[in-house]
Design an enzyme around this catalytic site. Structure first.
Site, short mmCIF file in Angstrom:
data_model
loop_
_atom_site.label_atom_id
_atom_site.label_comp_id
_atom_site.label_asym_id
_atom_site.label_seq_id
_atom_site.Cartn_x
_atom_site.Cartn_y
_atom_site.Cartn_z
N THR A 35 0.06 -15.93 0.84
CA THR A 35 0.32 -17.20 1.51
C THR A 35 0.41 -17.01 3.02
O THR A 35 0.42 -17.99 3.76
CB THR A 35 1.62 -17.85 0.97
OG1 THR A 35 1.66 -19.22 1.41
CG2 THR A 35 2.85 -17.13 1.48
N HIS B 291 0.82 -1.21 0.00
CA HIS B 291 0.00 0.00 0.00
C HIS B 291 0.86 1.26 0.00
O HIS B 291 0.39 2.32 -0.44
CB HIS B 291 -0.93 -0.01 1.22
CG HIS B 291 -2.13 -0.88 1.02
ND1 HIS B 291 -3.42 -0.40 1.11
CD2 HIS B 291 -2.25 -2.20 0.71
CE1 HIS B 291 -4.28 -1.39 0.89
NE2 HIS B 291 -3.59 -2.50 0.64
N ASP B 292 2.08 1.16 0.47
CA ASP B 292 2.98 2.31 0.41
C ASP B 292 3.52 2.50 -1.00
O ASP B 292 3.42 3.58 -1.58
CB ASP B 292 4.13 2.14 1.40
CG ASP B 292 5.09 3.32 1.39
OD1 ASP B 292 4.61 4.48 1.29
OD2 ASP B 292 6.31 3.11 1.48
N GLU C 31 -3.11 9.39 3.16
CA GLU C 31 -3.36 8.03 2.67
C GLU C 31 -3.86 7.14 3.81
O GLU C 31 -4.76 6.32 3.63
CB GLU C 31 -2.08 7.44 2.08
CG GLU C 31 -1.58 8.13 0.83
CD GLU C 31 -0.21 7.62 0.42
OE1 GLU C 31 0.11 6.44 0.70
OE2 GLU C 31 0.58 8.40 -0.15
#
Length: 374
Positions: A241, A84-85, A103
């Site tokens: 995973t 997300h960064d 954000e």
């Protein structure tokens, strides 16, 4: 005399260390942990902090290990935080900035975690190396270390030196054979030298991150815009995973009837697995309710995710399309059949991910606190 020690890591290497005296043993250890810097991306380089903060990576690694030992969901959170960064404004720690309209304040990021690990590492680094190590580098290093289930080599070698010191002076030498064996996720070096961004805008979030309901076309378009290939898309999806997901992240695969009962409407999902999900996430579940991304080996970074996909047990729609689309199905099968192939691809794709839109030199800053710009 010869000692053989097995250390779990990402590859198998045999190293023989001769220790005629305790002092020489210590010297050899110092030499072993000395690495030459090599440029990779703009001003990024391997071992960037060798002179300015030589213990930087070890400090981050220890923080990740400590946090993960008490909360096994931390590795998955750190990986998601990196994605997300880097996908929004590049890998510049802009996702860490707090405040209205940042954000971090966007609803798509409210479920992010792992911030406390980054903040803890930053606090320690500011004590030993003030205004030196960027938050962006901490995020990248923490995500890399999150998938590795290996104890820091330095503690092993400290133990070996202790053995040297306990040896009688009449012993002429000590041969130590260190065998590295694969365990957990792959261990590898990444370049550092990123600077922290000053801009963090919630308006940039939604259009730059993958939604769990994305089609293959939508994912390819987004990954290509970040300089990532189709192979990178399949490989980096392997992050699923480990980690957990909130029930509402895959609720679109089910439909609720008039009595409040859920029924499966996504035929790409295995029926037995679907029933398990409905049992864990019944209608009316709490917004905080989560399930494991990987129903088999949820806390091990391995290739089980791809095996699950072949069995139609991908948690998200964006997972299932990887095995349904002919452009990616062969790669999924290759990773499912050979974990080392996945690990090799993970190294390459992870390096590409962590160099998306990086800021170097005068393009950014070194924050004193990861939550606020200077």
């Amino acid at each position: 005399m010869q000692f053989m020690l097995t250390i779990r890591a990402s590859m198998e290497i045999k190293i023989t260390v001769s220790c005629p005296t305790p002092n020489r043993c210590t010297l050899l250890i110092l030499v072993l942990f000395s690495f030459a810097a090599s440029p990779l991306h703009a001003s990024l380089s391997i071992n960037f902090y060798a002179s300015s903060c030589p213990t930087a990576e070890l400090i981050v690694s220890n923080m990740v290990r400590s946090a993960s030992s008490s909360d096994p969901t931390i590795p998955g959170k750190l990986l998601r935080l990196l994605f997300h960064d880097c996908f929004v404004e590049g890998c510049d720690a802009s996702v860490l900035l707090q405040g209205n309209g940042t954000e971090r304040s966007d609803p798509a990021n409210t479920s992010l975690g792992g911030f406390s690990v980054i903040d803890s590492a930053k606090r320690v680094l500011e004590i030993f190396c003030p205004e030196t190590v960027s938050c962006a580098d901490i995020v990248a290093l923490a995500a890399r270390d999150a998938v590795v289930t290996v104890n820091s080599l330095i503690f092993i070698f400290i133990l070996l030196c202790h053995i040297c010191l306990q040896m009688k002076s009449s012993v002429e030498g000590l041969n130590i054979v260190v065998v590295f064996e694969q365990a957990g996720g792959p261990a590898f070096e990444i370049p550092t030298g990123r600077r922290d961004g000053r801009i963090s805008d919630a308006a940039n979030v939604r259009s730059n991150i993958v939604d769990t309901s994305f089609t293959m076309i939508e994912m390819i378009r987004l990954f290509n815009s970040k300089g990532l290939s189709l192979n990178d898309l399949v490989t980096l999806s392997g992050a699923h995973t480990i980690g957990v997901a909130h029930c509402n992240a895959f609720s679109d695969r089910f439909q609720m009837d008039s009595k409040g009962n859920l029924t499966l409407i996504d035929t790409s999902l295995d029926n037995t697995y679907a029933k398990e999900l409905m049992k864990k996430c019944p209608s009316g579940s709490s917004a905080s309710k989560t399930v494991n991304n990987d129903p088999e080996t949820s806390f091990a970074f391995d290739n089980q995710y791809y095996i699950n996909l072949l069995g139609h047990k991908g948690l998200f729609q964006s997972d299932s399309v990887l095995v349904e689309d002919e452009r990616t199905s062969a790669r999924v099968e290759a990773f499912a059949n050979d974990q080392e192939t996945f690990f090799q691809s993970w190294r390459d794709s992870f390096l590409k991910l962590t160099t998306i839109g990086v800021k170097t030199d005068d393009e950014g800053e070194i924050r004193q606190s990861c939550s606020f710009a200077n």
